[in-house]
Design a protein around this motif. Structure first.
Motif, PDB file in Angstrom:
ATOM      1  N   SER A   3       0.847  -1.190   0.000  1.00 12.05           N
ATOM      2  CA  SER A   3       0.000   0.000   0.000  1.00 12.05           C
ATOM      3  C   SER A   3       0.886   1.245   0.000  1.00 12.05           C
ATOM      4  O   SER A   3       0.476   2.306   0.436  1.00 12.05           O
ATOM      5  N   ALA A  27      -6.383   1.551  -0.820  1.00 14.39           N
ATOM      6  CA  ALA A  27      -5.397   0.766  -0.053  1.00 14.39           C
ATOM      7  C   ALA A  27      -4.480   1.662   0.767  1.00 14.39           C
ATOM      8  O   ALA A  27      -3.948   1.237   1.790  1.00 14.39           O
ATOM      9  N   ALA A  36      -8.745  -3.518   6.133  1.00 13.79           N
ATOM     10  CA  ALA A  36      -7.760  -4.603   6.317  1.00 13.79           C
ATOM     11  C   ALA A  36      -7.862  -5.223   7.711  1.00 13.79           C
ATOM     12  O   ALA A  36      -7.550  -6.396   7.902  1.00 13.79           O
ATOM     13  N   HIS A  51      -4.874  -6.152  -1.386  1.00 17.25           N
ATOM     14  CA  HIS A  51      -5.287  -5.315  -0.265  1.00 17.25           C
ATOM     15  C   HIS A  51      -6.807  -5.443  -0.097  1.00 17.25           C
ATOM     16  O   HIS A  51      -7.550  -5.294  -1.074  1.00 17.25           O
TER      17      HIS A  51
END
Ligand SMILES: C[S@@+](CC[C@H](N)C(=O)[O-])C[C@H]1O[C@@H](n2cnc3c(N)ncnc32)[C@H](O)[C@@H]1O
Length: 418
Positions: A3, A27, A36, A51
């Protein structure tokens, strides 16, 4: 999928291209971190995982326009990031991966069962961890007898031992084998539950080993306190259960996960039977999943011959003298995958591919060029976005030169005619 910040661009059909750029940008935002950390995403590490925030946006873009009950497929599902998001979104999904470990992880992260069954998972894990802790204390009192290693079927016990030795401190190995043996006992009466428990053990295996990380095989001795294996295991199952509880609060069917070669997608779905695809194929010559997962295969007793032979894009294939053959093989493997996708997709169905440029056998592999070269008149590239990745080190700078290194999202659409 990293990311790291890097300039993002897009092209093609304007609204779709913006969505793809948004999927890359998500992301890198705080919102991306929240996604996440949500549901079952944090349960198990996986190299080049998509991601979760990117997966969330792509599932919406691809599955959003489809009818209720339509099927979304990820032919390289890995640890199941897109399947978790499909489950979150409430769409029917099918994941394929040739790695037996990937299949276990993806199934566990999308396990769709009653609250009673989830409670049984939590309680069983704590019970096993308690028993393992007590057995460890007993072993210490009696002067720490030798480890009783399990003998997974199909593994030569001596060869397995040789491969595992050196990766764990003796007390850690004993605690791991003890827990695994207890999970084997559960397997004799409830194989599904045992598979989910196995994922909890797999999730902590590298953390308690002397291996630097999933992708870095450097030996790096760690100090692990006695009893910690059982504690970490129970905590990891708690994390999984909390994520499954959150997923369980959302309506939708359990995704199906099959151990299969992506090129054989046509054996699993009828031609035209797939409404959409969201996937991240291997990056040419970047990872060696079969090698990197070897410690887990050996410890957990997972058979991996088929995966070793059928993994596409693996770095080991580009090593040595046959680099030119390896590049040609990679392109024909990718073309076979894209052909299988074109056959499976319904007219008007979309496929979002997340794929990165890489170096293989010392040369630049432009992922977008390779995908474009594989398309025939059944699939059109309708929108694409990319994010620049820093070229690190002298080799990357020399190889990627002015064009730079990029992560791509390519959106393909199945023609309605061909
Ligand atoms: C980039 S990773 C996918 C990661 C996944 N999107 C995730 O978030 O965890 C690529 C995957 O392709 C799988 N793979 C490699 N060769 C394959 C093949 N021939 N058929 C199916 N899967 C394969 C690897 O096991 C790996 O899990």
């Amino acid at each position: 999928m990293p990311s790291a910040p890097g300039r993002i661009g897009n092209d093609g059909e304007r609204d779709l291209a913006r969505e793809l750029a948004g999927a890359l940008a998500d992301a890198g935002h705080g919102r991306g971190r929240d996604v996440a950390d949500s549901v079952t995403h944090p349960v198990h590490t996986y190299p080049a995982r998509m991601h979760p925030a990117t997966a969330r946006r792509l599932v919406e873009v691809v599955a959003g326009p489809t009818r209720a009950g339509a099927l979304l497929v990820d032919p390289f599902c890995g640890s199941g990031t897109t399947l978790v998001e499909a489950r979150f979104f409430g769409v029917r999904a099918l994941g394929l991966d040739l790695s037996p470990l990937a299949v276990l992880i993806a199934r566990a992260k999308t396990w769709t069962v009653s609250p009673t069954r989830r409670r049984a998972l939590r309680e069983t894990a704590h019970h096993l961890a308690g028993e393992a802790l007590a057995a460890g204390k007993q072993a210490r009192r009696s002067g720490q007898g030798p480890t009783t290693e399990r003998r997974p079927v199909g593994f030569d016990p001596n060869a397995r031992n040789r491969r595992l030795s050196g990766w764990f401190a003796p007390h850690v190995r004993r605690e791991l084998e003890d827990l695994a043996a207890r999970i084997d006992e559960v397997r004799s009466r409830d194989a599904e539950l045992a598979d989910v428990l196995t994922v909890g053990l797999s999730a902590i295996l590298i953390k308690v080993s002397n291996r630097a990380s999933d992708t870095d095989p450097t030996k790096m001795p760690r100090t692990i306190a006695r009893g910690n294996v059982a504690r970490l295991f129970a905590r990891r199952i708690d994390l999984l259960c909390a994520g499954l509880d959150d997923l369980g609060a959302r309506r939708g069917p359990q995704p199906e996960v099959v151990q299969s070669d992506a090129r054989k997608l046509g054996d699993l779905v009828p031609a035209g039977g797939v409404a959409g695809i969201v996937t991240s194929p291997p990056y040419a010559g970047t990872y060696d999943y079969a090698e990197q997962q070897r410690l887990r295969f050996d410890f957990l007793g997972l058979h991996h011959r088929e995966f070793h032979d059928g993994e596409i894009g693996a770095r080991r294939g580009f090593a040595g003298g046959g680099a030119r053959d390896a590049v040609a093989r990679w392109r024909s493997d990718l073309a076979a995958v894209i052909d299988a996708m074109a056959t499976a997709l319904a007219p008007g169905g979309r496929a979002a591919l997340v794929i990165g440029d890489s170096i293989a056998a010392g040369r630049a592999m432009w992922a977008d060029d390779d995908v474009r070269a594989s398309l025939d008149d059944r699939l059109a590239l309708v929108a694409w976005a990319w994010q620049e990745r820093p070229a690190l080190g002298a080799t990357e700078k020399r190889v990627f030169q002015d064009r730079g290194k990029r992560e791509h999202i390519l959106l393909l659409e199945r023609s309605r005619g061909a």
